[in-house]
Design a protein around this motif. Structure first.
Motif, PDB file in Angstrom:
ATOM      1  N   ILE A  70       0.850  -1.209   0.000  1.00  0.00           N
ATOM      2  CA  ILE A  70       0.000   0.000   0.000  1.00  0.00           C
ATOM      3  C   ILE A  70       0.883   1.256   0.000  1.00  0.00           C
ATOM      4  CG2 ILE A  70      -1.670   1.387   1.314  1.00  0.00           C
ATOM      5  CD1 ILE A  70      -2.945  -1.146   2.349  1.00  0.00           C
ATOM      6  N   LEU A  71       1.904   1.254   0.879  1.00  0.00           N
ATOM      7  CA  LEU A  71       2.758   2.445   0.976  1.00  0.00           C
ATOM      8  C   LEU A  71       3.506   2.702  -0.319  1.00  0.00           C
ATOM      9  CD1 LEU A  71       4.187   2.007   4.600  1.00  0.00           C
ATOM     10  CD2 LEU A  71       2.488   3.677   3.839  1.00  0.00           C
ATOM     11  N   GLU A  72       3.892   1.621  -1.007  1.00  0.00           N
ATOM     12  CA  GLU A  72       4.717   1.793  -2.208  1.00  0.00           C
ATOM     13  C   GLU A  72       3.886   1.999  -3.475  1.00  0.00           C
ATOM     14  OE1 GLU A  72       8.794  -0.267  -4.045  1.00  0.00           O
ATOM     15  OE2 GLU A  72       7.765  -1.145  -2.331  1.00  0.00           O
ATOM     16  N   PHE A  73       2.829   1.203  -3.617  1.00  0.00           N
ATOM     17  CA  PHE A  73       2.107   1.198  -4.893  1.00  0.00           C
ATOM     18  C   PHE A  73       0.639   1.643  -4.807  1.00  0.00           C
ATOM     19  CE2 PHE A  73       5.478  -2.025  -5.294  1.00  0.00           C
ATOM     20  CZ  PHE A  73       6.138  -1.555  -6.420  1.00  0.00           C
ATOM     21  N   GLY A  74       0.116   1.830  -3.593  1.00  0.00           N
ATOM     22  CA  GLY A  74      -1.294   2.230  -3.481  1.00  0.00           C
ATOM     23  C   GLY A  74      -2.199   1.199  -4.136  1.00  0.00           C
ATOM     24  N   GLU A  75      -3.194   1.703  -4.834  1.00  0.00           N
ATOM     25  CA  GLU A  75      -4.167   0.790  -5.463  1.00  0.00           C
ATOM     26  C   GLU A  75      -3.678   0.199  -6.782  1.00  0.00           C
ATOM     27  OE1 GLU A  75      -8.412   2.209  -5.471  1.00  0.00           O
ATOM     28  OE2 GLU A  75      -7.464   3.959  -4.547  1.00  0.00           O
ATOM     29  N   SER A  76      -2.530   0.669  -7.250  1.00  0.00           N
ATOM     30  CA  SER A  76      -2.111   0.278  -8.608  1.00  0.00           C
ATOM     31  C   SER A  76      -1.656  -1.184  -8.690  1.00  0.00           C
ATOM     32  CB  SER A  76      -0.994   1.202  -9.102  1.00  0.00           C
ATOM     33  OG  SER A  76       0.192   0.954  -8.357  1.00  0.00           O
ATOM     34  N   ARG A  77      -1.265  -1.752  -7.545  1.00  0.00           N
ATOM     35  CA  ARG A  77      -0.828  -3.155  -7.569  1.00  0.00           C
ATOM     36  C   ARG A  77      -1.598  -3.941  -6.515  1.00  0.00           C
ATOM     37  NH1 ARG A  77       5.658  -4.335  -7.647  1.00  0.00           N
ATOM     38  NH2 ARG A  77       5.412  -6.291  -6.530  1.00  0.00           N
ATOM     39  N   PHE A  83      -2.857   6.561   7.196  1.00  0.00           N
ATOM     40  CA  PHE A  83      -3.910   5.586   7.515  1.00  0.00           C
ATOM     41  C   PHE A  83      -5.001   5.536   6.461  1.00  0.00           C
ATOM     42  CE2 PHE A  83      -2.331   6.442  11.943  1.00  0.00           C
ATOM     43  CZ  PHE A  83      -1.666   5.233  12.033  1.00  0.00           C
ATOM     44  N   ALA A  84      -5.175   6.619   5.742  1.00  0.00           N
ATOM     45  CA  ALA A  84      -6.226   6.668   4.712  1.00  0.00           C
ATOM     46  C   ALA A  84      -5.734   6.146   3.359  1.00  0.00           C
ATOM     47  CB  ALA A  84      -6.727   8.092   4.572  1.00  0.00           C
ATOM     48  N   ARG A  85      -4.459   5.817   3.266  1.00  0.00           N
ATOM     49  CA  ARG A  85      -3.942   5.326   1.971  1.00  0.00           C
ATOM     50  C   ARG A  85      -4.619   4.017   1.610  1.00  0.00           C
ATOM     51  NH1 ARG A  85       2.438   6.800   1.900  1.00  0.00           N
ATOM     52  NH2 ARG A  85       2.226   6.075  -0.255  1.00  0.00           N
ATOM     53  N   ARG A  86      -4.835   3.842   0.311  1.00  0.00           N
ATOM     54  CA  ARG A  86      -5.660   2.733  -0.126  1.00  0.00           C
ATOM     55  C   ARG A  86      -4.877   1.686  -0.909  1.00  0.00           C
ATOM     56  NH1 ARG A  86     -11.168   5.225  -1.251  1.00  0.00           N
ATOM     57  NH2 ARG A  86     -11.133   4.259  -3.313  1.00  0.00           N
ATOM     58  N   GLY A  87      -5.276   0.430  -0.705  1.00  0.00           N
ATOM     59  CA  GLY A  87      -4.716  -0.667  -1.478  1.00  0.00           C
ATOM     60  C   GLY A  87      -5.851  -1.445  -2.121  1.00  0.00           C
ATOM     61  N   HIS A 115      -7.379  -5.173  -2.455  1.00  0.00           N
ATOM     62  CA  HIS A 115      -7.431  -6.578  -2.032  1.00  0.00           C
ATOM     63  C   HIS A 115      -7.953  -7.416  -3.208  1.00  0.00           C
ATOM     64  CE1 HIS A 115      -8.777 -10.194   0.050  1.00  0.00           C
ATOM     65  NE2 HIS A 115      -8.065  -9.819   1.105  1.00  0.00           N
ATOM     66  N   PRO A 116      -7.342  -8.578  -3.470  1.00  0.00           N
ATOM     67  CA  PRO A 116      -7.740  -9.349  -4.660  1.00  0.00           C
ATOM     68  C   PRO A 116      -9.205  -9.795  -4.640  1.00  0.00           C
ATOM     69  CG  PRO A 116      -6.273 -10.639  -3.249  1.00  0.00           C
ATOM     70  CD  PRO A 116      -6.264  -9.239  -2.724  1.00  0.00           C
ATOM     71  N   ALA A 117      -9.783  -9.943  -3.466  1.00  0.00           N
ATOM     72  CA  ALA A 117     -11.194 -10.382  -3.409  1.00  0.00           C
ATOM     73  C   ALA A 117     -12.095  -9.318  -2.788  1.00  0.00           C
ATOM     74  CB  ALA A 117     -11.308 -11.671  -2.590  1.00  0.00           C
ATOM     75  N   LEU A 118     -11.580  -8.554  -1.825  1.00  0.00           N
ATOM     76  CA  LEU A 118     -12.436  -7.630  -1.067  1.00  0.00           C
ATOM     77  C   LEU A 118     -12.493  -6.227  -1.661  1.00  0.00           C
ATOM     78  CD1 LEU A 118     -11.264  -8.663   2.542  1.00  0.00           C
ATOM     79  CD2 LEU A 118     -13.415  -9.317   1.435  1.00  0.00           C
ATOM     80  N   GLY A 119     -11.650  -5.961  -2.644  1.00  0.00           N
ATOM     81  CA  GLY A 119     -11.657  -4.634  -3.273  1.00  0.00           C
ATOM     82  C   GLY A 119     -10.811  -3.631  -2.490  1.00  0.00           C
ATOM     83  N   VAL A 120     -11.170  -2.364  -2.587  1.00  0.00           N
ATOM     84  CA  VAL A 120     -10.366  -1.309  -1.964  1.00  0.00           C
ATOM     85  C   VAL A 120     -10.404  -1.411  -0.442  1.00  0.00           C
ATOM     86  CG1 VAL A 120     -10.228   1.193  -1.602  1.00  0.00           C
ATOM     87  CG2 VAL A 120     -10.646   0.284  -3.897  1.00  0.00           C
ATOM     88  N   ALA A 121      -9.228  -1.263   0.176  1.00  0.00           N
ATOM     89  CA  ALA A 121      -9.127  -1.272   1.636  1.00  0.00           C
ATOM     90  C   ALA A 121      -8.057  -0.276   2.030  1.00  0.00           C
ATOM     91  CB  ALA A 121      -8.765  -2.666   2.129  1.00  0.00           C
ATOM     92  N   THR A 122      -8.233   0.360   3.180  1.00  0.00           N
ATOM     93  CA  THR A 122      -7.235   1.352   3.618  1.00  0.00           C
ATOM     94  C   THR A 122      -6.158   0.698   4.488  1.00  0.00           C
ATOM     95  OG1 THR A 122      -8.365   1.910   5.677  1.00  0.00           O
ATOM     96  CG2 THR A 122      -9.036   3.129   3.693  1.00  0.00           C
TER      97      THR A 122
END
Lengths: 180, 180
Positions: A64-71, A118-122, A124-131
């Protein structure tokens, strides 16, 4: 209630010692039996907790810290530990969990996360966006779900032995709720 | 599986240290909050465990040995601890639980129970006839049902904070199963 980093990390750092005090040198009745075919023993759960720290929570946090939602996160191999740990004494797994968790907590502390992180987003392969905050909260709650499971697996071994008291013992009526 | 005295007493003797390692100096987020009106906090559960050793399990065990079925167990006052413990620090309750439990286990060991004692019968005020072996098994399982409850109470505090992971965390879907 919101996730609080101190609350989360304090809980995460207590779990290995709690499992150690509960489980080390406990008769195998409690630690090597499961709840029926295809279910986990307490030994399996400890192996899973080690594996989850190594391959799931911390790597995802860093992603999350490195790639955010992109990976998106790598899918977590929930049963990877079963073959790795076969035949090991439980004491060895408890030692390993203590080491791995101490390293995880130190590494998170070393990241010096700021409130805005804390608000940065990643993804999840099944659950979708998560902070990142949700991930930290879920990491702590994951310990608790497995402590819940451990108490249930152990109680299961005495489900007949308790006789009429079974009616009063909530843990005997817990159906496992899927994942754990 | 049958109750085994060594398995039972080993588990009973591990519980205070396990709760101590999990709970001592944990933020009050985890220890003083409950699951909603009329439910217990972790602090309340520890108080209940102390009270149960003092007034329930061991006295009932001795009643079976002395009077058999002729004298029913005293009903257990499940909420008696709430007033007694108000305002105490959790560390004090954890110390007290360690002492009370050590004394209980020593006293059971000192009874030198023989295999034939396990079948001796007592009279539970609500559950009817129960054996001494069932009482011992239920005592151990009672620790586990409250460990199960403690993990659930703690997880409840993060039920919103975990965001989408809630779906995967079994403990968040545990309805409490009545008694605990």
């Amino acid at each position: 209630m919101q996730q609080n980093l101190t609350d989360t990390l304090t809980l995460l750092s207590h779990t290995p010692a709690a499992l150690d005090a509960l489980l080390r040198e406990l008769p195998e009745t409690w630690t090597l039996r499961n709840e029926g075919e295809g279910t986990w023993s307490v030994f399996d759960v400890v192996g899973h907790l080690i594996n989850a720290d190594r391959t799931n929570w911390l790597p995802r946090l860093k992603l999350i810290l490195e790639f955010g939602e992109s990976r998106p996160f790598e899918p977590f191999q929930r049963r990877a530990h079963v073959r790795t740990n076969q035949g090991k004494p439980l004491g060895e797994l408890l030692d390993e969990f203590a080491r791995v968790r101490r390293d995880s907590v130190e590494e998170v502390r070393g990241l010096n996360l700021r409130p805005e992180d804390f608000a940065r987003r990643g993804q999840h392969p099944a659950l979708g966006v998560a902070t990142l905050s949700e991930l930290l909260a879920a990491w702590a709650a994951h310990d608790l779900t497995h402590l819940h499971q451990i108490s249930r697996i152990m109680a299961h071994q005495y489900q007949d032995a308790v006789g009429p008291w079974k009616a009063y013992l909530g843990v005997m009526h817990c159906a496992g709720h899927g994942a754990s």
